[in-house]
Design an enzyme around this catalytic site. Structure first.
Site, PDB file in Angstrom:
ATOM      1  N   GLY A   1      -5.880  -7.413  -2.049  1.00 26.20           N
ATOM      2  CA  GLY A   1      -5.310  -7.616  -0.719  1.00 26.20           C
ATOM      3  C   GLY A   1      -3.818  -7.885  -0.675  1.00 26.20           C
ATOM      4  O   GLY A   1      -3.350  -8.556   0.243  1.00 26.20           O
TER       5      GLY A   1
ATOM      6  N   ASP B   1      -7.222  11.897   2.202  1.00 26.29           N
ATOM      7  CA  ASP B   1      -5.748  11.864   2.114  1.00 26.29           C
ATOM      8  C   ASP B   1      -5.097  13.113   2.719  1.00 26.29           C
ATOM      9  O   ASP B   1      -4.038  13.549   2.256  1.00 26.29           O
ATOM     10  CB  ASP B   1      -5.293  11.701   0.651  1.00 26.29           C
ATOM     11  CG  ASP B   1      -5.868  10.453  -0.010  1.00 26.29           C
ATOM     12  OD1 ASP B   1      -6.055   9.447   0.684  1.00 26.29           O
ATOM     13  OD2 ASP B   1      -6.137  10.496  -1.231  1.00 26.29           O
TER      14      ASP B   1
ATOM     15  N   ASN C   1      -1.569  -5.702  -0.027  1.00 28.55           N
ATOM     16  CA  ASN C   1      -1.064  -5.001   1.166  1.00 28.55           C
ATOM     17  C   ASN C   1      -1.417  -5.759   2.439  1.00 28.55           C
ATOM     18  O   ASN C   1      -0.622  -5.813   3.377  1.00 28.55           O
ATOM     19  CB  ASN C   1      -1.585  -3.560   1.216  1.00 28.55           C
ATOM     20  CG  ASN C   1      -0.773  -2.645   0.329  1.00 28.55           C
ATOM     21  OD1 ASN C   1       0.356  -2.285   0.659  1.00 28.55           O
ATOM     22  ND2 ASN C   1      -1.322  -2.285  -0.825  1.00 28.55           N
TER      23      ASN C   1
ATOM     24  N   HIS D   1      -1.548   5.089   0.554  1.00 23.67           N
ATOM     25  CA  HIS D   1      -1.954   5.735  -0.695  1.00 23.67           C
ATOM     26  C   HIS D   1      -0.820   5.593  -1.716  1.00 23.67           C
ATOM     27  O   HIS D   1       0.348   5.834  -1.376  1.00 23.67           O
ATOM     28  CB  HIS D   1      -2.279   7.217  -0.458  1.00 23.67           C
ATOM     29  CG  HIS D   1      -2.766   7.884  -1.701  1.00 23.67           C
ATOM     30  ND1 HIS D   1      -4.062   7.708  -2.164  1.00 23.67           N
ATOM     31  CD2 HIS D   1      -2.136   8.679  -2.601  1.00 23.67           C
ATOM     32  CE1 HIS D   1      -4.204   8.376  -3.303  1.00 23.67           C
ATOM     33  NE2 HIS D   1      -3.050   8.976  -3.581  1.00 23.67           N
TER      34      HIS D   1
ATOM     35  N   ALA E   1       7.536   0.156  -2.658  1.00 22.58           N
ATOM     36  CA  ALA E   1       7.153   1.128  -1.616  1.00 22.58           C
ATOM     37  C   ALA E   1       6.047   0.605  -0.692  1.00 22.58           C
ATOM     38  O   ALA E   1       6.278   0.400   0.494  1.00 22.58           O
ATOM     39  CB  ALA E   1       6.731   2.448  -2.269  1.00 22.58           C
ATOM     40  N   GLU E   2       4.868   0.330  -1.246  1.00 21.04           N
ATOM     41  CA  GLU E   2       3.720   0.022  -0.376  1.00 21.04           C
ATOM     42  C   GLU E   2       3.971  -1.155   0.566  1.00 21.04           C
ATOM     43  O   GLU E   2       3.717  -1.070   1.767  1.00 21.04           O
ATOM     44  CB  GLU E   2       2.477  -0.277  -1.224  1.00 21.04           C
ATOM     45  CG  GLU E   2       2.024   0.903  -2.030  1.00 21.04           C
ATOM     46  CD  GLU E   2       0.710   0.651  -2.744  1.00 21.04           C
ATOM     47  OE1 GLU E   2      -0.213   0.068  -2.154  1.00 21.04           O
ATOM     48  OE2 GLU E   2       0.593   1.044  -3.918  1.00 21.04           O
TER      49      GLU E   2
HETATM   50  C1  GAR Z   1      -3.072  -0.211  -3.386  1.00 20.41           C
HETATM   51  O1  GAR Z   1      -2.259   0.236  -4.431  1.00 20.41           O
HETATM   52  C2  GAR Z   1      -3.394   0.937  -2.439  1.00 20.41           C
HETATM   53  O2  GAR Z   1      -2.346   1.822  -2.284  1.00 20.41           O
HETATM   54  C3  GAR Z   1      -4.554   1.573  -3.164  1.00 20.41           C
HETATM   55  O3  GAR Z   1      -5.312   0.499  -3.617  1.00 20.41           O
HETATM   56  C4  GAR Z   1      -4.454  -0.614  -3.913  1.00 20.41           C
HETATM   57  C5  GAR Z   1      -4.987  -1.853  -3.233  1.00 20.41           C
HETATM   58  O4  GAR Z   1      -4.257  -2.994  -3.600  1.00 20.41           O
HETATM   59  N1  GAR Z   1      -5.272   2.454  -2.292  1.00 20.41           N
HETATM   60  C6  GAR Z   1      -5.791   3.618  -2.704  1.00 20.41           C
HETATM   61  O5  GAR Z   1      -5.748   4.006  -3.852  1.00 20.41           O
HETATM   62  C7  GAR Z   1      -6.467   4.432  -1.608  1.00 20.41           C
HETATM   63  N2  GAR Z   1      -6.702   5.770  -2.039  1.00 20.41           N
HETATM   64  P1  GAR Z   1      -4.282  -4.323  -2.724  1.00 20.41           P
HETATM   65  O6  GAR Z   1      -5.746  -4.711  -2.513  1.00 20.41           O
HETATM   66  O7  GAR Z   1      -3.571  -5.339  -3.567  1.00 20.41           O
HETATM   67  O8  GAR Z   1      -3.586  -4.065  -1.410  1.00 20.41           O
END
Ligand code: GAR
Length: 203
Positions: free
Chosen positions: A12, A151, A14, A110, A180-181
């Site tokens: 989590g 996607d 993000n 993504h 980035a994210e």
């Molecule tokens: C993130 O890197 C997100 O971009 C990826 O999962 C991770 C979750 O991390 N999502 C995908 O790969 C979707 N295809 P988080 O739980 O720490 O946010």
């Protein structure tokens, strides 16, 4: 006020970036109304709780078949009546009915520059393993709308990140998140909350 439902599966970070963005005023006019996790042990649920946000777990394992899971998921979504659904590391395929009912109101983060390293089988660390294996020098992240494909929906924002010598999948994953994210996901939500994507004809 944009009512946001966030779907998560794991750590989590993000989700945390969205919470911080709202608390710091970088995401305006937005409230997280519910967090749904398919994984009852997801740390993301703890993050939600710590910030007074309702977090619920709907695990496919708790239902006798996929249909029953999809029904429970749809009910949990509708009950929160969100304006926007954010897939923030949600590693379960969204039921077709949810996509139909919330068209142009579901976004996903993504961890690559779509159309590279995306589609079925590319999620989490696997994306970064594939990028390193191919030897790309630049990777990044993408925020896009969710449609029936994997996607394949319209792209909202992308941000490039450098691949460095000696990177492991984990090191690269961390850099893509930090550079980035955690930047473009809050930014995209703020753009939607402020009606900026309507002007671009993107929603
Ligand atoms: C993130 O890197 C997100 O971009 C990826 O999962 C991770 C979750 O991390 N999502 C995908 O790969 C979707 N295809 P988080 O739980 O720490 O946010």
């Amino acid at each position: 006020m944009l009512k946001v439902l966030v779907c998560v599966s794991g750590g989590g970070t993000n989700l945390q970036a969205i919470i911080d963005g709202i608390e710091q005023g970088k995401i305006r006019n937005t409230k997280i109304v519910r967090v749904i996790s398919n994984n009852p042990g997801a740390y993301a649920l703890t993050r939600a709780k710590e910030h007074g946000i309702e977090g619920i777990s709907i695990s496919p394992k708790e239902y006798e078949n996929r249909d029953a899971f999809h029904k429970a998921f749809l009910n949990a979504v509708e009950d929160a009546s969100p304006d926007l659904i954010v897939l923030a590391g949600f590693l379960v395929v969204i039921p077709a009915e949810v996509i139909r009912k919330y068209r142009n109101r579901i976004i996903n983060i993504h961890p690559s520059l779509i159309p590279s390293f995306c589609g079925t089988g590319y999620y989490g660390l696997k994306v970064h393993e594939a990028a390193l294996e191919r030897g790309v020098k630049i990777t990044g992240a993408t925020v896009h709308y969710v449609d029936e494909g994997t996607d394949t929906g319209p792209i909202i924002l992308q941000k490039a990140v450098e691949v460095k010598k000696g990177d492991t999948p984990k090191i690269l994953q961390q850099r893509v998140m930090e550079e980035a994210e955690w930047i473009i996901l809050p930014q995209a939500i703020n753009m939607i909350a402020c009606g900026e994507l309507q002007e671009e004809g993107l929603c």
